[in-house]
Enzyme design. Structure first.
Site, short mmCIF file in Angstrom:
data_model
loop_
_atom_site.label_atom_id
_atom_site.label_comp_id
_atom_site.label_asym_id
_atom_site.label_seq_id
_atom_site.Cartn_x
_atom_site.Cartn_y
_atom_site.Cartn_z
N ASP A 194 0.95 -1.37 -0.15
CA ASP A 194 -0.19 -0.13 -0.03
C ASP A 194 0.83 1.48 0.12
OD1 ASP A 194 -2.41 1.65 0.66
OD2 ASP A 194 -1.74 1.63 2.09
N ASP A 253 -1.84 -1.12 5.65
CA ASP A 253 -1.94 -0.44 7.12
C ASP A 253 -3.29 0.09 7.18
OD1 ASP A 253 -1.43 3.51 7.38
OD2 ASP A 253 -1.78 1.27 5.72
N ASP A 281 -6.61 -2.91 3.29
CA ASP A 281 -5.86 -3.56 3.03
C ASP A 281 -5.81 -5.72 3.15
OD1 ASP A 281 -4.25 -1.77 2.00
OD2 ASP A 281 -3.21 -0.92 3.45
#
Length: 1186
Positions: free
Chosen positions: A425, A864, A868
């Site tokens: 990410d 995080d 995700d």
């Protein structure tokens, strides 16, 4: 909380109709299947309530209960084929078929199964303690007569009225009845549910909003009918019967368990779902079961050994059957000592086939020592200890947030050393997700002298340092920053408008309106520190907080919000001092992903109506009035510069409304809000859009989401290790590309393959009325762009130039179609960097699955946020960043770290070590068991496959448990081929794991061959030396007990010394276990031999009276040891000298003291298994080649 309780109409301000949900079509389902729940509010003990028998609020997350632990745990253990096999052997050991006593076979099995069950028990007890802590939390519950008492969460019942106070968690799913606010609103933080830190606004029904005191609930009774328990967090259907009236309930009144009450003194609510019926528990699913590639290959080796075991037993039983049939030939007995003329079925020549079958079963038990009974439990012990080392590594401890690295599962330690592709990410993972206001454009002038990380990278990328004036500015910025304490969210330095100097600017009037808009157009909530008087803000996003902080720092302090007003301390340019101003808040038209903007309508103290709007440039410029475009060109130019610098931009504009226009808007907007039709949201947007037009442009803001410390360096090291890095982000393409340059995933001169839906051709397709035809044409466009990219890839394969693939979310949706995804993956795998922009959470998970399943390589996902989670669970390894977006990603991860930069050490050091240790450990396990098992087989052949074991029963049983298992565990925990410093200095070492060099089939069979060779040398050397020679001074030849003890001594010496040769890094623990294991064998032999002969049988005084006094015993041990280790030693010497592996080359330069010689180190690095194509090292080497 600023605002207090006042008589005001909050529902008029927000776009949603607070507390006025209408009966929609779905409400007609109440009472039917799936909508049958009935709650008797404030009367949970009534007979009617008891009939329903709803779940208690007790929550259990443990795997076992006291009643189920033994049956369930035993079932788990014997699901493993090896353990089930040993169970069968243990049962058969009680029959005459057994070649050894039952006790000697059962005890090791009990020890191994008991150790594993003990580990399960400890892990489950930890979960139990967490459950106990949660279930025993306290909350205020209405007991009777308007009195609330503290009650444990687990004692709550459906229908209880609870009072939850500020910063407390909700103990169950509640319907909000009222709050400390007059309008019965409350703010809820759902970080534990969806990872979002922004606050959600909830509001009770008007009918219950007046219940503000404990005593109000003395006679309160109502009936709620609603949907049955389900996992949908964002929908709720129900109604409340109060008196003769029915009121519809919606998600706006639903407060979910594990959410937290914020910025509200207290709320009253009624419990509707308890325990495992709550939505958070309905959503809690067991994480997917992940097994490492090494573990799966280990299973295959076990199956192979089973095949060898059955084959050996089958061959032996055939030979035994033939020998038994020929034992009695015309009255002559060949094996007369077996008395074939008067024997049992086991040796009866007349029933030779039956004897062969029975012998087959005996052999299956006898050769069971080929299968390492303690392998699985040893691996589990080692992995747990490895996890402790990861958790305790101070180099991965983030002191600022007090967050160490956490191995949340120990199953995947070795998989960390085999990662081929990282899917990351961006926001909060590569960047800080801590927005800082750094630049702005007002009235066509750009303000803000700060230099972003991306700008520094861009300057380097252009092959030159920052221009001189920028360097001077940066030095000036740093000087000013040092003088002033840092403010979170504000990194803006420009003396032209700070400290009130903006009043001297040519367009001070526009700057005044710009700053006022920043201070008013938001949904943030102020909190005033009573001691310092400092105002802080709770905002829905870090961006919004940065805007309000920037306004405060530039002279427009937002300090109070009520439901109908916003109050500022603002700098009056005329008076030249700070004054209090109050703006009447009439409407908030909220931001949505489709609108891409938010607006507020306020009335100032002069009575003017103002519409203040901020939003994305793609929607704002088209809404400007003809006379409101004065600064349009300059602002667009500045926005492009900001985007190039990796900044997030928003456009600010306003307009004045006349009373008539506002009245018309208010009427239409109220109608739209109160509409019960399914297209209510569209109607609200349509009314808002009619008013959000003819705007006057003020300027644009730019906030920076800074790169985390050490990200470029970490990516460079990972790239040098040969790991591919993909970035999957929801950001727009320009921002993602600039972040890519900043962290050296992209570099100047790297060819970019861009697959975008923003081409003029695609935009024209999207306007087609026939959506199916438009989708087909868009898909064809994506296919064409992929084909063009593949052609470019083919052309570039003939040159060293690297490619980067950049694709947006719309194109990615088509690229993931079944008939396109293989072509897309082929292109992506051939590129050095891949960046997927505007990716949805589902697309992130699908891309991860595609890479994992189609390439077969190990994938690691790192993120995080809650968006995700799918990606983390889909990847072979999920790494959660314990950052600011909540704990959802961490809770779904296999490993948790506080910063992206720690991934370097987690993979290159711990990953490499764990992979090497587990690989070596398993290979050695099979070696030592094959060496031991084949000595039994050779003796069987020597003894005409009679089923007679060569060793004493307890020698057999304790081989894997005591004499050889501890050194293997020490190897798995402590061994290091190279130190952590060299792992990081020579990152290419990591490729040994990616290419599975240390656990390839060739290496496994090499160790197996070494085991067979050792067994052959041990057996034939011992039997040749002892068969015909006198063993002691009296001239007596050696018997079975002496031969067995001698061979066993040789086996213990050989396998332990083989371990000593294999170890690269000795600790005192390894010395203790290796040499202590050999010493323990002699101590055991003496102690066991001293026990009553009925127990010790063939071992009775065999060492003291027979072996120890005989010189031949010691000589045989010595010569067998040398001859057995010589082949391995010779092979290792030749391989190290002429065909060294990469880690052996590093060991050489370390031992030669050449680790600091740059030329020698460069030569070692040049032995590259693949060229480095991304990272700043690749960028510099590319520049050097030029």
């Amino acid at each position: 909380m600023a605002g207090g309780r006042r008589k005001q109409r909050f529902s008029r301000i927000h776009a949603f109709s607070c507390g006025k949900a209408s009966f929609k079509g779905d409400h007609s389902l109440i009472g039917g299947p799936g909508f049958s729940r009935v709650i008797y509010c404030n009367d949970p003990e009534s007979f009617e309530a008891g009939v329903h028998n709803y779940d208690s609020n007790y929550v259990r997350t443990t795997k076992y209960t006291l009643a189920t632990f033994f049956p369930k745990s035993l079932f788990e253990q014997f699901r493993r084929v090896a353990n089930f096999y040993f169970l069968i052997c243990a049962i058969l050991s009680f029959t005459p078929l057994s070649p050894y006593t039952a006790v000697s076979n059962v005890v090791p099995l009990v020890v191994v199964i008991g150790a594993t069950m003990g580990k399960e028990l400890i892990e489950d007890w930890r979960r139990k303690r967490q459950d106990i802590e949660m279930n025993n939390r306290k909350v205020k519950v209405h007991s009777a007569d308007g009195v609330f008492h503290h009650t444990k969460w687990m004692d709550l019942k459906v229908g209880d009225i609870v009072k939850v106070e500020k910063d407390e968690f909700f103990p169950a799913d509640l319907i909000l009845l009222s709050s400390s606010y007059e309008e019965a609103v409350c703010y809820v933080e759902t970080m534990n549910l969806d990872g979002e830190t922004n606050l959600k606004l909830k509001q009770a029904l008007d009918a219950t909003s007046n219940l503000h005191e404990d005593s109000s609930f003395r006679d309160f009774r109502t009936l709620i009918r609603c949907e049955d328990p389900n996992a949908n967090l964002y929908s709720f259907i129900g109604n409340m019967e109060l008196g003769e009236q029915q009121y519809p309930l919606s998600p706006q009144q639903l407060l979910l368990r594990d959410s937290k009450l914020r910025n509200t003194d207290y709320i009253y609510g009624v419990v509707i779902f308890t325990g495992h019926d709550t939505k958070v528990m309905q959503n809690s699913m067991a994480p997917p079961s992940k097994r490492s590639k090494i573990e799966r290959r280990t299973d295959k080796i076990i199956y192979f050994l089973f095949f060898i075991l059955v084959l050996m037993s089958f061959i032996g039983s055939i030979f035994f059957g033939i020998a038994t049939r020929e034992d009695l030939d015309n009255g002559r007995m060949k094996r007369w000592y077996l008395r074939p003329d008067n024997t049992t079925v086991y040796y009866d020549p007349k029933r030779a086939p039956a004897a062969a079958v029975l012998h087959f079963l005996t052999a299956l038990m006898l050769y069971s020592y080929l299968i390492p009974i303690s392998l699985y439990v040893s691996i589990e012990i080692v992995k747990v200890l490895q996890s402790i080392f990861i958790n305790q590594d101070l180099n991965m401890y983030y002191e600022e947030a007090d967050k160490p690295a956490r191995a949340r599962t120990s199953n995947l330690n070795e998989e960390l050393g085999q990662v081929d592709t990282i899917l990351s990410d961006k926001t909060g993972t590569l960047t800080c997700n801590s927005m800082e206001f750094i630049k702005c454009s007002v009235a066509g002038t750009s303000y803000g002298r700060g230099v972003t990380e991306v700008e520094r990278a861009m300057a380097k990328r252009k092959g030159s340092p920052l221009p001189q004036e920028e360097i001077e500015e940066e030095a000036h910025v740093e000087e000013q920053t040092e003088q002033k304490p840092s403010i979170k969210g504000f990194n803006f330095v420009d003396e032209r408008i700070t400290n009130g100097h903006w009043v001297n600017e040519p367009r001070a009037d526009v700057i005044h309106k710009f700053l006022r808009l920043l201070a008013i157009c938001h949904t943030a909530i102020p909190e005033i520190d009573e001691e310092s008087g400092r105002v802080t803000y709770e905002a829905e996003s870090p961006d919004e907080a940065a805007f309000v902080i920037a306004a405060r720092e530039l002279g427009f302090e937002f300090y109070e919000r009520t439901q109908t007003s916003i109050s500022l301390h603002e700098l009056d340019p005329v008076a030249g001092r700070t004054v209090k101003r109050n703006y009447q808040l009439l409407h908030i038209i909220e931001f949505s992903s489709s609108r891409k903007r938010m607006s507020v309508i306020v009335r100032n103290e002069e009575g003017k109506l103002l519409l203040l709007c901020k939003g994305a440039d793609s929607v704002m410029f088209e809404r400007l009035a003809k006379d409101g475009r004065e600064f349009e060109e300059q602002t667009k130019e500045h926005i492009n510069e900001y985007a190039d610098a990796g900044l997030r931009t928003l456009v600010l504009a306003y307009r004045e409304l006349d009373e008539e226009e506002y009245s018309e808007f208010n009427r239409e907007f109220t109608e739209a809000k109160n509409s019960v039709s399914s297209d209510r949201e569209e109607m609200i947007e349509e009314v808002a859009a009619k008013t959000e037009r003819d705007l006057i442009l003020l300027g644009a803001t730019a906030v920076e989401d800074k790169l985390q410390n050490g990200v470029p360096e970490c990516i460079d090291k990972l790239a040098q290790a040969g790991i591919k890095i993909w970035v999957l982000t929801g950001d727009k393409m320009e921002t993602a590309i600039n972040i890519g340059f900043a962290c050296s995933l992209l570099r100047q001169g790297m060819k970019q393959v861009t697959i975008s839906s923003e081409t003029p051709e695609n935009k024209a397709l999207q306007k087609m009325e026939d959506k199916d035809a438009a989708a087909a044409a868009s898909k064809a466009s994506v296919l064409r762009q992929i084909s063009e990219g593949k052609e470019l890839l083919t052309a570039s394969s003939e040159s060293p130039e690297a490619l980067a693939l950049i694709i947006d979310g719309n194109s990615l949706a088509y690229a993931l179609h079944d008939d396109v995804k293989d072509k897309f993956l082929e292109l992506a795998v051939g590129c050095a960097s891949v960046i997927c922009c505007r990716s949805s959470p589902k697309q992130k998970a699908l891309v991860t699955r595609l890479v994992k399943t189609k390439t077969g390589n190990t994938t690691l996902a790192i993120g995080d946020g809650a968006n995700d989670v799918g990606m983390l669970q889909e990847a072979d390894i999920g790494v959660g960043i314990s950052g600011v977006e909540g704990m959802q990603a961490v809770m779904s991860s296999d490993f948790a770290i506080a910063q992206f930069r720690y991934l370097e050490r987690l993979l290159l050091v711990h990953g490499h070590w764990c992979y090497r240790r587990i690989s070596s450990m398993i290979c050695y396990f099979f070696y030592k068991n094959i060496a031991f098992g084949f000595t039994l087989f050779f003796y069987e052949a020597y003894a005409s496959f009679s089923g007679q074991p060569a060793y004493n029963d307890w020698f057999l049983s304790l081989y894997n448990v005591f004499f050889t298992s501890l050194p293997v565990i020490a190897l798995g925990v402590f061994d290091q081929d190279v130190s952590a410093r060299f792992c990081l200095k020579f990152p290419l070492l990591y490729q040994e794991g990616v290419q599975n060099v240390l656990f390839s089939w060739l290496r496994i069979f090499g160790w197996a061959f070494n085991g067979v060779l050792s067994a052959t040398l041990i057996f034939f050397f011992s039997i040749s030396a002892m068969e015909h020679q006198a063993f002691n001074k009296g001239g007596k030849v050696a018997g079975l007990e002496i031969l067995g003890a001698t061979m066993y001594t040789c086996v213990v010496w050989v396998v332990n010394c083989q371990m000593a040769l294999s170890i690269s890094y000795f600790t005192y623990i390894q010395h203790l276990f290796i040499w202590g294991g050999i010493v323990f064998w002699y101590i055991f032999l003496m102690a066991y031999g001293a026990i009553d002969p009925n127990i010790s049988t063939t071992a009775y005084k065999v060492f003291i009276e027979a072996c120890a006094p005989a010189a031949s015993y010691w000589l045989i041990t010595f010569f067998v040891l040398i001859s057995s280790l010589l082949p391995y030693f010779t092979y290792s010497a030749i391989q190290m000298r002429f065909f060294p592996l990469y880690h052996q080359m590093i060991q050489w330069i370390r031992s030669d003291g050449q680790t600091e010689d740059p030329e020698y180190c460069h030569m070692v690095r040049q032995r590259s298994l693949r060229p480095t194509t991304v990272g700043y090292t690749a960028r510099f080497s590319k520049r050097e080649r030029r």
